[in-house]
Every structure is written in structure tokens, then in C-alpha cells.
Enzyme design. Sequence first.
Site, PDB file in Angstrom:
ATOM      1  N   ASN A   9      10.983   2.823  -1.313  1.00 48.26           N
ATOM      2  CA  ASN A   9      11.187   2.017  -0.104  1.00 48.26           C
ATOM      3  C   ASN A   9      10.703   0.607  -0.415  1.00 48.26           C
ATOM      4  O   ASN A   9       9.508   0.366  -0.503  1.00 48.26           O
ATOM      5  CB  ASN A   9      10.369   2.638   1.047  1.00 48.26           C
ATOM      6  N   LYS A  11      10.924  -1.996   1.385  1.00 47.25           N
ATOM      7  CA  LYS A  11      10.490  -2.731   2.584  1.00 47.25           C
ATOM      8  C   LYS A  11      11.114  -4.139   2.591  1.00 47.25           C
ATOM      9  O   LYS A  11      12.228  -4.309   2.113  1.00 47.25           O
ATOM     10  CB  LYS A  11       8.966  -2.781   2.648  1.00 47.25           C
ATOM     11  N   GLU A  96       5.981   2.012   9.997  1.00 46.35           N
ATOM     12  CA  GLU A  96       5.983   0.571  10.286  1.00 46.35           C
ATOM     13  C   GLU A  96       6.990   0.248  11.382  1.00 46.35           C
ATOM     14  O   GLU A  96       6.761  -0.619  12.223  1.00 46.35           O
ATOM     15  CB  GLU A  96       6.268  -0.221   8.994  1.00 46.35           C
ATOM     16  N   GLU A 166       4.072  10.988   5.771  1.00 45.55           N
ATOM     17  CA  GLU A 166       3.345   9.812   5.330  1.00 45.55           C
ATOM     18  C   GLU A 166       2.156   9.557   6.246  1.00 45.55           C
ATOM     19  O   GLU A 166       2.309   8.932   7.310  1.00 45.55           O
ATOM     20  CB  GLU A 166       4.263   8.592   5.361  1.00 45.55           C
ATOM     21  N   GLY A 172       0.042   2.044   1.692  1.00 46.52           N
ATOM     22  CA  GLY A 172      -0.320   0.705   1.220  1.00 46.52           C
ATOM     23  C   GLY A 172      -1.809   0.446   1.172  1.00 46.52           C
ATOM     24  O   GLY A 172      -2.241  -0.696   1.050  1.00 46.52           O
ATOM     25  N   SER A 212       0.628   5.671  -1.015  1.00 42.35           N
ATOM     26  CA  SER A 212      -0.064   5.280  -2.253  1.00 42.35           C
ATOM     27  C   SER A 212       0.222   6.228  -3.420  1.00 42.35           C
ATOM     28  O   SER A 212      -0.684   6.571  -4.182  1.00 42.35           O
ATOM     29  CB  SER A 212      -1.569   5.138  -1.994  1.00 42.35           C
TER      30      SER A 212
HETATM   31  C1  PEP Z   1       5.747   3.697   2.440  1.00 40.59           C
HETATM   32  O1  PEP Z   1       5.677   2.671   3.072  1.00 40.59           O
HETATM   33  O2  PEP Z   1       6.665   4.482   2.682  1.00 40.59           O
HETATM   34  C2  PEP Z   1       4.713   3.966   1.442  1.00 40.59           C
HETATM   35  C3  PEP Z   1       4.491   5.204   1.126  1.00 40.59           C
HETATM   36  O3  PEP Z   1       4.038   2.884   0.914  1.00 40.59           O
HETATM   37  P1  PEP Z   1       2.962   2.919  -0.284  1.00 40.59           P
HETATM   38  O4  PEP Z   1       3.523   3.765  -1.389  1.00 40.59           O
HETATM   39  O5  PEP Z   1       2.819   1.485  -0.694  1.00 40.59           O
HETATM   40  O6  PEP Z   1       1.706   3.475   0.275  1.00 40.59           O
END
Ligand code: PEP
Length: 252
Positions: A9, A11, A96, A166, A172, A212
Site C-alpha cells: 500500500n 498510500k 486511515e 491491521e 507505521g 510494520s
Molecule cells: C498500512 O498502512 O497498511 C501499513 C501496514 O503500514 P506500515 O507497514 O507502514 O505499518
Amino acid sequence: MRTPLIAGNWKMHMTGTAAAELVAELLETELNTGAQVLICPPFTALAAVAEVLEDAPVHLGAQNMHWEEQGAYTGEISPAMLVDAGCEYVILGHSERRQLFGETDEGVARKAAAAFAHHLIPVICCGETEAQRDAGETAAHIRSQVTAAVRGLRAADAAQAVIAYEPIWAIGTGKTATTEQAQEVCRLIREVLAEVQNEEVAQAVRILYGGSVKPANIAALMAQPDIDGALVGGASLTAADFAGIVNYGEEA
Ligand code: PEP
């Protein structure tokens, strides 16, 4: 047997030019697990990425869409527009979008149904906040988000859906859920799918963990029985890191 899925993703990162460069770099890297690979650039980079991908074994997805076919919805993108841009998948209900843009369970359910109506596979996101986890509300929250998203779907569609767990506190932040925490919730999601749809659907749906994910922690996550892949944010923006996640078998 569920085919593993590793999804990136991107973003709100990458112009079309930068996105095309990143995907070209990724394609030069050897991607050699049996996992399907999906990348979800921003809308404005979809066409550029689709052109680089051509027949490469990497799938294309978007990060959001509206449920309506067309109309006076300034700033929105329809399912048919995503298909036209080369998408096969669409991320729906990312935390988000829910937290910053007011998306609701009801909207996510409408979008999931609209995705299937256009032969797009939705990657439906769910996850609890840190406060919900601390209050012991994780299971109830996940149960209600997943139920709302899938209960209106035909079983044949629901079986093709992808659910991404998630935990919001892990996105993040560098904090990853332990493999036990991730497995526990992914197993719960499968139980909810069996209750709301049926056991066949529950066994077919691919459940991803996101939060992460890095080359160093992917193998342990993938070893869990109810984790079928990962939704990757930050680490998907670097070809070497994303390839390191896709090639998780080599880390084991
Ligand atoms: C995400 O936003 O879907 C995500 C998992 O971000 P990150 O891997 O940066 O934590």
C-alpha cells in the site's frame, strides 16, 4: 489451499514517474516465492504502473473507490474507472480512511459489494486502536467490523475476498503485533467468517496481517496457520525491502 498474498500500500506517495521507476526496480529483483504480489499505488500513478507491469506476475490495485457507478460525486473514483486503469484489487476501509476521512462500516460494506459487481477483489481492512486493545475490546471490535463488511455478500463473492487485520497501533509505528497476537485475531476473523457466511468461505478467504511488516518479521508471521499474507505500507516503498518480504521463504 490459499495462495499467499503480499500487498503493498503506497498510500499518498509517488508521482507517476517515481511509481514507474519503483515498479521497474521491483521487477528487476527476483521475486521467487509462491506468493501473489499486489501493489496499490495512488490513483494518479495507476496507468503508469500498469504500463510497466504489462504481463508481469504482479497484480495492480487501488487504495479506495466509491460504491456508485458514476455521477455527481466530485473527487471520487468509480469501480469501472479502476478496472479501466488495470486494477484487479481495491483496498477498502483502511484505518486511515476510517479515522481521517470518516469512512463507516456501512460504506465499506457498500464498497465491497460494488467491487464484486465489477469483478474487483476487495482487500477489506479491520483493526483496533491501542485504547480498544488495552480495554479488552479487540475481539468485539473486529467481530463487528468483519460482520458488517461481509454479511451482505453472496457466498461465492465472500470466498474471494481478502481481509487485512491491521492493528492501528502497529501501522507505521515500528511496533508489530507479536505473531501470537496477530494469529489470535486472524483466527477470530476466520471464525466470524464461518458464522456470518459459512465454513467453506472461511477456509477460502485470505487473511493478511498489516502493521510494520519488514523482511525481518515476515517469515514468523507467515508461519501462523491463519495468516495468508501481509499488507505492507512503509516497507513497500523500497524495492529491496518489499522484495525481501515477498521472498519470505528465504528468511525462514
Ligand atoms: C498500512 O498502512 O497498511 C501499513 C501496514 O503500514 P506500515 O507497514 O507502514 O505499518
